[in-house]
Design a protein around this motif. Structure first.
Motif, short mmCIF file in Angstrom:
data_model
loop_
_atom_site.label_atom_id
_atom_site.label_comp_id
_atom_site.label_asym_id
_atom_site.label_seq_id
_atom_site.Cartn_x
_atom_site.Cartn_y
_atom_site.Cartn_z
N SER A 34 0.84 -1.20 0.00
CA SER A 34 0.00 0.00 0.00
C SER A 34 0.88 1.24 0.00
N ILE A 35 0.38 2.29 -0.61
CA ILE A 35 1.07 3.57 -0.66
C ILE A 35 0.11 4.65 -0.16
N PRO A 36 0.60 5.79 0.30
CA PRO A 36 -0.29 6.86 0.75
C PRO A 36 -1.19 7.36 -0.39
N VAL A 37 -2.42 7.72 -0.07
CA VAL A 37 -3.32 8.23 -1.10
C VAL A 37 -2.83 9.56 -1.66
N SER A 38 -1.94 10.23 -0.93
CA SER A 38 -1.40 11.51 -1.40
C SER A 38 -0.20 11.35 -2.33
N THR A 39 0.11 10.11 -2.72
CA THR A 39 1.22 9.87 -3.63
C THR A 39 0.97 10.55 -4.98
N ASN A 40 1.94 11.32 -5.46
CA ASN A 40 1.78 11.96 -6.77
C ASN A 40 2.82 11.52 -7.79
N ALA A 41 3.76 10.66 -7.37
CA ALA A 41 4.73 10.08 -8.30
C ALA A 41 5.21 8.76 -7.72
N LEU A 42 5.39 7.76 -8.58
CA LEU A 42 5.78 6.43 -8.10
C LEU A 42 6.90 5.88 -8.98
N LEU A 43 7.95 5.39 -8.32
CA LEU A 43 9.08 4.77 -8.99
C LEU A 43 9.15 3.30 -8.58
N LYS A 44 9.18 2.41 -9.57
CA LYS A 44 9.24 0.97 -9.30
C LYS A 44 10.58 0.42 -9.79
N ILE A 45 11.31 -0.25 -8.89
CA ILE A 45 12.54 -0.94 -9.25
C ILE A 45 12.26 -2.44 -9.19
N ASN A 46 12.28 -3.09 -10.34
CA ASN A 46 11.93 -4.50 -10.43
C ASN A 46 13.17 -5.35 -10.13
N VAL A 47 13.37 -5.63 -8.84
CA VAL A 47 14.58 -6.32 -8.39
C VAL A 47 14.71 -7.71 -9.01
N ASN A 184 -1.73 1.87 -11.19
CA ASN A 184 -1.89 0.41 -11.35
C ASN A 184 -1.19 -0.13 -12.59
N GLU A 185 -0.91 0.73 -13.59
CA GLU A 185 -0.20 0.26 -14.79
C GLU A 185 1.20 -0.25 -14.46
N LEU A 186 1.81 0.30 -13.43
CA LEU A 186 3.17 -0.10 -13.08
C LEU A 186 3.24 -1.52 -12.52
N VAL A 187 2.14 -1.98 -11.94
CA VAL A 187 2.14 -3.24 -11.19
C VAL A 187 2.61 -4.41 -12.04
N ASN A 188 2.07 -4.56 -13.24
CA ASN A 188 2.37 -5.74 -14.05
C ASN A 188 3.50 -5.55 -15.05
N LEU A 189 4.16 -4.41 -14.99
CA LEU A 189 5.29 -4.17 -15.90
C LEU A 189 6.49 -5.02 -15.51
N SER A 190 7.17 -5.58 -16.52
CA SER A 190 8.38 -6.37 -16.26
C SER A 190 9.65 -5.55 -16.48
N ASP A 191 9.48 -4.28 -16.82
CA ASP A 191 10.65 -3.42 -17.04
C ASP A 191 11.46 -3.28 -15.75
N HIS A 192 12.76 -3.09 -15.89
CA HIS A 192 13.64 -3.03 -14.73
C HIS A 192 13.35 -1.83 -13.83
N ILE A 193 13.12 -0.67 -14.44
CA ILE A 193 12.76 0.52 -13.69
C ILE A 193 11.60 1.21 -14.42
N SER A 194 10.59 1.60 -13.69
CA SER A 194 9.48 2.33 -14.30
C SER A 194 9.06 3.47 -13.37
N PHE A 195 8.53 4.51 -13.97
CA PHE A 195 8.18 5.72 -13.21
C PHE A 195 6.94 6.35 -13.80
#
Length: 466
Positions: A34-47, A184-195
């Motif tokens: 879960s992330i705060p509802v006030s999140t305005n930018a999200l960075l995903k590192i696919n370890v 939610n688009e970031l969730v299923n991405l297999s890219d190494h880093i997404s933002f």
């Protein structure tokens, strides 16, 4: 023999299924955060995807990952033991009301003893203890706050006050699962880093010898040509670029200046007619006149002009513009030699640059005899840029450039319009070494500029008991 092959095949299939299920389970766990509802930018590192990519590279090219400075396995494990449970994907987020460059995240504590040892003695970034469970870096840009099960951290280059926010993150309220959020688009991405934020959607991938980057963003500055065209540039050029787009009227008003320089924003927008290109093809010899002084037989100080050869880039820039207006403007400044077409060095220093204008095109070149080929080819891209680092280093004998760019082979960037006020940019950075993973090469390239080694625990095994 047949029975042996069947048993072997069954074992291999079971191992593959176990491998798939293990990583799938980790992926589901990581994407269930879960992330705060006030999140305005999200960075995903696919370890995990990074693990897989580097592991395959290691299997294919094991000689690329060995060296004299290689530590033993035991020492490496000890160095990397942070006591934190590293998930399949790490999410970092920025929050409304905070500086855009301030990011937060959380990790579960897998081994309390190892974690305390890490923050007190082994941390890659020396930390100062402020409270019993609150630490910060000496430069006040990195903060961690933890309880018995979880660590919350913040990275803030602007040195923003973040302790209150970290307390709120550790005592979660007003949270939402990533899959149910607008990210939610970031969730299923297999890219190494997404933002993702309101203006950008970016992806980065590290493969053997290449870094691929793409970014879809809202564009308020330019309007790409509906059917882009460009001059056919030399594919062997050191640097080449074209732009087929018009600047929006609002951006023109904001960028107007009172400078009289030829390349000031005011004059550029005044003359520019929706197209320009730039090309550095190779190195040429240009003859410069150097003024010196000497004494004659009467001991009088007299001026002496000396011709001197100098290696310079063969550069050409074509701009769609009213060539008569540009010519008259340069003449009004006294900056154009009408007999030779040479532009005054007060306007363009460093190199001798020549002006030619015809048929609504302005050519500026370091070669007096250069003639533009104005034929254009269709393209899907309104912007293109390429630099060949091998040629750049060879043609620019500067140790600093060779030291910083000697690892790379080529950078290529393309951009195209994908809808109203929206642009998709794609780039590829190639390395000279095509066998080693690009992320590993990048870390090796810049590690001499880092004060310390990043000692994160990337163990994906079962967490140790607390």
């Amino acid at each position: 023999m047949k029975k042996f092959l069947i048993i072997t095949a069954a074992i291999v299939i079971l191992l593959l299924l176990s491998y798939f299920c293990f990583f799938k389970y980790r992926e589901i766990q990581a994407n269930n955060i879960s992330i705060p509802v006030s999140t305005n930018a999200l960075l995903k590192i696919n370890v995990d995807e990074l693990y897989k990519t580097i592991a395959v590279s290691y299997i294919k090219h094991p000689n690329q990952y060995s060296g004299a400075d290689k530590k033993g396995i035991k020492e490496k494990v000890n160095d990397l033991n942070t006591g934190l449970k590293i998930p399949a994907s790490i999410y970092l987020y920025s929050l409304k009301g905070k500086v855009k460059t301030t990011f937060f995240s959380t990790f579960e504590i897998a081994d309390t003893l190892a974690f305390h040892l890490f923050i007190q003695k082994k941390s890659f970034l020396p930390l100062i203890k402020k409270d019993s469970n609150f630490f910060q870096s000496k430069d006040s840009t990195f903060f961690i706050l933890f309880n018995k099960t979880t660590v919350a951290f913040a990275y803030t280059p602007k040195k923003e006050q973040v302790k209150t926010t970290l307390v709120e993150i550790l005592n979660p309220k007003n949270m939402i699962k990533v899959g149910d959020s607008r990210f939610n688009e970031l969730v299923n991405l297999s890219d190494h880093i997404s933002f993702q934020n309101t203006e950008n959607f970016s992806k980065i991938n590290f493969t053997d010898g290449k870094i691929n980057f793409s970014n879809e963003f809202i564009n308020q500055l330019i309007e790409p040509a509906a059917k882009p065209q460009h001059r056919v540039l030399n594919p062997e050029s050191t640097v080449s670029m074209w732009l087929n787009a018009k600047f929006k009227s609002d951006s023109l008003k904001k960028n107007q200046t009172g400078s009289s320089a030829l390349f000031s924003k005011n004059n550029f927008f005044r003359f520019y007619k929706d197209y320009l290109d730039f090309e550095w093809t190779n190195t040429i010899t240009q003859v410069d006149t150097v003024v010196g002084y000497e004494y004659n037989d009467d001991f009088e100080r007299v001026e002496k002009k000396i011709l001197q050869d100098r290696k310079i880039p063969y550069i050409s820039m074509n701009v769609a513009a009213n060539d008569r207006e540009v010519s008259d403007y340069l003449k009004s400044l006294g900056a154009l030699d009408q007999s030779t077409g040479k532009i005054s060095s007060a306007i363009i220093p460093l190199y001798q640059v020549y002006f030619k204008g015809n048929n609504g095109n302005v050519l500026l070149s370091t070669v007096k005899s250069a003639k533009p080929d104005l034929k254009r080819a269709l393209s899907n891209d309104f912007f293109y840029f390429k630099v060949d680092f091998k040629k750049l280093i060879k043609q620019t004998p500067m140790p600093v450039i060779a030291d910083k760019l000697g690892t790379f082979s080529q950078l290529e960037i393309k951009a195209k319009g994908i809808g109203k006020d929206k642009v998709k940019l794609e780039s590829e950075l190639s390395f000279l070494n095509k066998d080693a993973n690009a992320l590993i090469q990048l870390l090796k390239t810049f590690r001499n500029g880092l004060n310390n080694t990043l000692n994160f625990n990337f163990s994906v095994g079962s967490p140790a008991s607390k």
